[in-house]
Design an enzyme around this catalytic site. Structure first.
Site, PDB file in Angstrom:
ATOM      1  N   ASP A  71      40.316  43.660  47.723  1.00  0.00           N
ATOM      2  CA  ASP A  71      39.201  44.361  47.097  1.00  0.00           C
ATOM      3  C   ASP A  71      38.311  43.357  46.357  1.00  0.00           C
ATOM      4  O   ASP A  71      38.817  42.460  45.659  1.00  0.00           O
ATOM      5  CB  ASP A  71      39.763  45.397  46.116  1.00  0.00           C
ATOM      6  CG  ASP A  71      38.689  46.177  45.398  1.00  0.00           C
ATOM      7  OD1 ASP A  71      37.940  46.903  46.058  1.00  0.00           O
ATOM      8  OD2 ASP A  71      38.604  46.039  44.152  1.00  0.00           O
ATOM      9  N   GLU A  75      36.991  41.898  51.411  1.00  0.00           N
ATOM     10  CA  GLU A  75      35.769  42.633  51.121  1.00  0.00           C
ATOM     11  C   GLU A  75      34.826  41.583  50.534  1.00  0.00           C
ATOM     12  O   GLU A  75      34.947  41.230  49.359  1.00  0.00           O
ATOM     13  CB  GLU A  75      36.020  43.761  50.125  1.00  0.00           C
ATOM     14  CG  GLU A  75      34.775  44.595  49.861  1.00  0.00           C
ATOM     15  CD  GLU A  75      35.015  45.692  48.826  1.00  0.00           C
ATOM     16  OE1 GLU A  75      34.386  46.756  48.961  1.00  0.00           O
ATOM     17  OE2 GLU A  75      35.806  45.479  47.883  1.00  0.00           O
TER      18      GLU A  75
END
Length: 467
Positions: free
Chosen positions: A193, A232
């Site tokens: 993330d 990401e």
């Protein structure tokens, strides 16, 4: 074939068909392995399963008055502990055993397990947050602090703090955590993330020149070297590294391809002048990845994900409807690139429903015939809806849970999705490991040709495709 979903939400509903005592648990999830296998899925990407405090959210639902929660789990407390509330067996060691059994059952079905991990910030928040662990150990080692005033925190995550990932001590902690989940829990990979925070220096500046020590260590680690690694490639402070995430070894890091999502959405919606962009995405996003020996496998293609509209809502709503999140509809993006086909929300008009279903099928086709690695949002194959809520991070209720009745109601679409995945698996042309070239090595015939609506070869030069 990645299927992104939430452990609890997958079977929490009474419609899931699993026993009530295991609904919403690792055990319940494993009982749906046959469904995933039949659909054709080869990997599940699970929203955070590291221990977190779901009760940290202080907001209330203005319609019902109920206290909202942290449902998604992007606020880690325990980096070596599976979430206890996701286990049917909550006794000592129970969650660990049950998680490991879930992984074992999924592996038996030919399905890998990829974890969405959050090493970019922690649940301790900013200077007004709680102290759980790192702040009490050594604040300036584990967190990025402003040089001018170390009473405060740099906030590249949007969540109050940023982990000082490239400090040697912090890097060692992260590596130990990753190794644990591979060696002890037997997972197959990780999706990081807000991974761009992993490429920031202790001062918070993006690392330029040399590669970040943490990403290099992940590349070189003998235990992690065979896992799947997905970035990401951006953070909340504007560092956007799509196509250039500093992972080091070529093809070691794949990336969530946000440009695929946006360009395909615009093209399907009918926006003008996006044919070239769509063609580039379908053929592997060479403008992003055809450099330094990278291949189309660097691109994780997706049209929908947990953060945003479901595919059904993408064709049913022009605007977000997040009022029940308790933030006056301010949360969640306004840039959804959606189209409601003439009516906002659920409707029974057969013409509108036909148009929506056609668009959903077209979206799935683009996803599964494009070069790169396809990732679908769990439930899109059965038209799962969040009623226009594009930020359901706090909705631990039927709004977010799978309604398995939709699988029967939309069994034609489930079958369509399964056949589409089987088509991709059956033909290697859809999963090339090299980018298309303008001619074959042995002839002047192009490796890929483009046709207009009249099936005539287009003479337009696709300037974005061949790099």
């Amino acid at each position: 074939m990645i299927y992104e979903t939430h452990v609890k939400g997958f079977t929490a509903s009474s419609t899931s068909g699993v026993a009530r005592e295991v609904a919403g648990t690792y055990c319940g999830f494993a009982q749906k392995a046959d469904y995933l296998k039949k659909l054709g899925i080869t990997a599940v990407e699970l929203l955070p399963v590291f221990e977190f405090d779901e009760n940290e959210n202080a907001n209330t639902n203005p319609r019902t008055g109920e206290t909202l929660v942290n449902y998604w789990g992007y606020s880690t407390i325990g980096f070596f502990a599976p979430k206890t509330s996701y286990a049917a067996d909550k006794g000592p060691g129970g969650p660990v055993r049950e998680f490991k059994q879930m992984v074992k059952d999924l592996h038996k079905a030919g399905i890998e397990v990829i974890l969405d991990v959050v090493y970019n910030h922690t649940a301790e928040g900013n200077e007004r947050g709680y102290t759980f662990e790192f702040r009490g150990l050594q604040n300036d080692v584990y967190y990025s602090l402003p040089p001018s005033d170390k009473n405060y925190y740099m906030n590249f995550s949007g969540c109050g703090n940023s982990v000082n990932c490239n400090n040697p001590i912090t890097s060692a902690f992260i590596l130990d955590s990753l190794r644990y989940w591979v060696l002890e829990m037997h997972v197959d990979g990780f999706r990081f993330d807000l991974a761009s925070i992993l490429s920031r220096s202790p001062s918070g500046a993006p690392i330029c020149g040399d590669l970040p020590s943490l990403t290099v260590a992940i590349n070189d680690d003998p235990i992690l070297s065979k896992t799947k690694i997905i970035a990401e490639p951006w953070d909340c402070a504007g560092l956007y590294q799509l196509g250039g995430f500093p992972g080091g070894t070529k093809n070691r890091w794949s990336e969530w391809n946000g440009r695929f999502r946006d360009d395909i959405r615009r093209f399907i919606r009918g926006d003008e002048h996006f044919s070239t962009a769509a063609a580039t995405r379908i053929s592997g996003s060479s403008d992003c990845y055809n450099h330094d020996g990278r291949t189309p496998l660097a691109s994780i293609n997706f049209i929908t994900a947990h953060d945003g509209f479901t595919l059904n809502d993408l064709v049913s709503y022009n605007s977000k409807h997040n009022e029940e999140n308790g933030e006056c509809n301010r949360d969640g993006t306004d840039d959804n690139l959606s189209y409601n086909n003439g009516f906002e929300g659920e409707c029974t008009n057969p013409k509108i429903e036909h148009a929506r279903l056609l668009t959903i099928k077209n979206s799935l086709i683009y996803l599964f015939v494009s070069q790169g690695v396809p990732m679908m949002l769990g439930g899109d194959e059965m038209r799962r809806t969040q009623l226009g809520n594009n930020n359901a991070y706090c909705q631990d209720n039927p709004l977010s849970w799978f309604n398995w009745g939709l699988a029967e109601r939309n069994k034609g679409l489930v079958r369509f999705t399964s056949l589409l995945i089987d088509l991709r698996k059956s033909h290697n042309i859809f999963s090339r490991i090299k980018f298309f070239r303008d001619t074959y090595e042995t002839s002047a015939i192009p490796e890929i040709s483009w046709y207009d609506i009249n099936a005539k070869v287009m003479v337009l030069k696709w300037i974005m495709i061949f790099m």
